[in-house]
Structure formats: C-alpha cells, structure tokens
Write a protein that holds these residues in place. Sequence first.
Motif, PDB file in Angstrom:
ATOM      1  N   PHE A  82       0.789  -1.231   0.000  1.00 54.73           N
ATOM      2  CA  PHE A  82       0.000   0.000   0.000  1.00 54.73           C
ATOM      3  C   PHE A  82       0.826   1.289   0.000  1.00 54.73           C
ATOM      4  O   PHE A  82       0.259   2.376  -0.034  1.00 54.73           O
ATOM      5  CB  PHE A  82      -0.944   0.006   1.215  1.00 54.73           C
ATOM      6  N   GLY A  83       2.156   1.182   0.048  1.00 55.99           N
ATOM      7  CA  GLY A  83       2.990   2.378   0.014  1.00 55.99           C
ATOM      8  C   GLY A  83       2.715   3.316   1.169  1.00 55.99           C
ATOM      9  O   GLY A  83       2.466   4.510   0.987  1.00 55.99           O
ATOM     10  N   LEU A  84       2.775   2.801   2.388  1.00 58.98           N
ATOM     11  CA  LEU A  84       2.389   3.571   3.573  1.00 58.98           C
ATOM     12  C   LEU A  84       3.444   4.574   4.013  1.00 58.98           C
ATOM     13  O   LEU A  84       3.119   5.672   4.472  1.00 58.98           O
ATOM     14  CB  LEU A  84       2.130   2.615   4.740  1.00 58.98           C
ATOM     15  N   MET A  89       8.402  11.354   6.840  1.00 58.56           N
ATOM     16  CA  MET A  89       7.074  11.470   7.420  1.00 58.56           C
ATOM     17  C   MET A  89       7.088  11.326   8.942  1.00 58.56           C
ATOM     18  O   MET A  89       8.022  10.794   9.528  1.00 58.56           O
ATOM     19  CB  MET A  89       6.100  10.472   6.772  1.00 58.56           C
ATOM     20  N   ARG A  90       6.021  11.807   9.555  1.00 61.72           N
ATOM     21  CA  ARG A  90       5.844  11.759  11.005  1.00 61.72           C
ATOM     22  C   ARG A  90       4.873  10.620  11.320  1.00 61.72           C
ATOM     23  O   ARG A  90       3.753  10.593  10.802  1.00 61.72           O
ATOM     24  CB  ARG A  90       5.282  13.100  11.489  1.00 61.72           C
ATOM     25  N   VAL A  91       5.323   9.686  12.184  1.00 65.38           N
ATOM     26  CA  VAL A  91       4.567   8.455  12.425  1.00 65.38           C
ATOM     27  C   VAL A  91       4.246   8.286  13.901  1.00 65.38           C
ATOM     28  O   VAL A  91       5.118   8.435  14.768  1.00 65.38           O
ATOM     29  CB  VAL A  91       5.374   7.224  11.940  1.00 65.38           C
ATOM     30  N   ALA A  92       2.989   7.928  14.197  1.00 66.23           N
ATOM     31  CA  ALA A  92       2.569   7.553  15.547  1.00 66.23           C
ATOM     32  C   ALA A  92       2.389   6.046  15.588  1.00 66.23           C
ATOM     33  O   ALA A  92       1.759   5.468  14.702  1.00 66.23           O
ATOM     34  CB  ALA A  92       1.261   8.250  15.921  1.00 66.23           C
ATOM     35  N   ARG A 108      12.669   2.552   6.810  1.00 64.45           N
ATOM     36  CA  ARG A 108      12.092   2.867   5.506  1.00 64.45           C
ATOM     37  C   ARG A 108      11.928   4.371   5.270  1.00 64.45           C
ATOM     38  O   ARG A 108      11.253   4.776   4.338  1.00 64.45           O
ATOM     39  CB  ARG A 108      10.771   2.122   5.342  1.00 64.45           C
ATOM     40  N   GLY A 109      12.544   5.176   6.141  1.00 59.30           N
ATOM     41  CA  GLY A 109      12.658   6.593   5.830  1.00 59.30           C
ATOM     42  C   GLY A 109      11.856   7.561   6.663  1.00 59.30           C
ATOM     43  O   GLY A 109      11.935   8.774   6.424  1.00 59.30           O
ATOM     44  N   ALA A 110      11.039   7.079   7.618  1.00 60.27           N
ATOM     45  CA  ALA A 110      10.282   8.009   8.452  1.00 60.27           C
ATOM     46  C   ALA A 110      11.239   8.967   9.157  1.00 60.27           C
ATOM     47  O   ALA A 110      12.289   8.569   9.651  1.00 60.27           O
ATOM     48  CB  ALA A 110       9.444   7.242   9.473  1.00 60.27           C
ATOM     49  N   GLY A 111      10.854  10.229   9.222  1.00 59.05           N
ATOM     50  CA  GLY A 111      11.729  11.217   9.835  1.00 59.05           C
ATOM     51  C   GLY A 111      11.545  11.350  11.326  1.00 59.05           C
ATOM     52  O   GLY A 111      12.453  11.782  12.043  1.00 59.05           O
TER      53      GLY A 111
END
Length: 242
Positions: A82-84, A89-92, A108-111
């Motif tokens: 799904f290319g999440l 990106m900011r992840v919770a 996988r690149g989350a900032g």
Amino acid sequence: MSGAGDDEDEPRRRRRSGPVTKGGDARAAKQLRTRVKTARGRKHSSQRWLDRQLNDPYVARARQEGYRSRAAYKLIELDDKFGLIRPGMRVADLGAAPGGWAQVALKRGAGHVAGVDLLEIAPIPGAILLHMDFTEPEAAEALKEALGGPADLVLSDLAPWTTGHKATDHLRIVALVETAALFAMDVLKPGGTFVAKVFQGGASHDVLDALKTRFDKVRHYKPPASRTESAETFLIAQGFKG
C-alpha cells in the motif's frame, strides 16, 4: 493495552518480503524442522507455541535482520502493498512494544516516530517511546506532544489483555479500535493514513462508517506474515480528508 509483536499501489519501488526459506521440497523442510522435547509440567499450549516459534521462518528472519519481533514483517508487507511509509514522514505507533514497527518505519525513511505502550520498550535511536497505557486520557496528549506536529501515518498494533470470556474480549477489541481511530482522525494531516490491527468483528459499523466518510479509501488486508490460524487482519484507511 499492548502491542502483540509475536501473536502473534505504490509510488515507489516494490520490495519483496517473503519468508527466508527457499524451494518447495517439503521433505527437506521436514528434515530441517526443529523438534521440541516435551518438558515435564509444560502445558500443551506452551509446547505448541515453542514449537511454532522455533520453526517460524519469520522469527528466524527477524533474528537475522535485527528486528525485535516477527511482527515487523507484517508492516513491511503492508508497506510493500500500500505504500504507507514515505521519507521524512511523522509516524505515531500505538501498541509499539517491543518496537519492531518503529524499527521498520525508521528504516524505511520516516523522519520522526513516536510510540506508546503499556509495556516498557527498550530505546530505539530516532524514536520517542512512551511507557503509558494508551487508553488513559493523558497518554494521547503525551503522544501528541511527542509527535511534535500533525502525523502523516498512525499505526495501531494494539491488542487487549484477554479474559477468555468472548463477549468481554470482543468489547475490549472494539473499544481499542475505536480509540485508535479517534486518535488518528484527531492528529492526522490531510492525505494521511491510518492502519490498525483488528480481529474478527473487531471494528464496529459505526467506526467503519466514520472512517469511510473521513478517508478516500478503507479496506482490509491480511499480510502473509500474519499467521493463517490467527483471527487478525489489518484495516487500512488512506487519504484522510481532514
């Protein structure tokens, strides 16, 4: 409530993430299978769990690749389909213990990753991990502060402590999904994504209707890393309308 790390499309290049075993020789697989000796006093259910863990290719792969649990591959497979996760990106991460999903998001690149769990989580460089019960009101506020801004992606691997009483456990499961969904709709930025582990009957019609109203796409998917016998599946809501 805790993450259950061991239970139990795409704008970018797709990654393969199947089990490490290769080939289709069932006899060879049988020969390589680790036999677990029955210990005196060990419950049959514990014996089955130990046998399954020792012979699970995802468990072996997690050890080899440095992930804290086999659950990491569920997120990897969801992301592949799904290319999440996108760079920066900011992840919770709700129900973050033992930390496998946070590891995947960062790799996988989350900032920025902020997670919470009732169980204590060993530190992960690049992640803020809170030792709190997410069902308590102050936990949501603390997680918002740790996020430092609107989220691009909210992940929920929350699972309730079960009682063995089906009706009670069902209510707990539904309540967790509702709590996670409400949090996601509160913190996501427009275009954001919400992913939650659910079980059979784990999301009420009211929650699904609300998500379908607030997101462009809502669907369910069971990744290959989710054990066949497990009742879990994952709800993916993409394109938050704000």
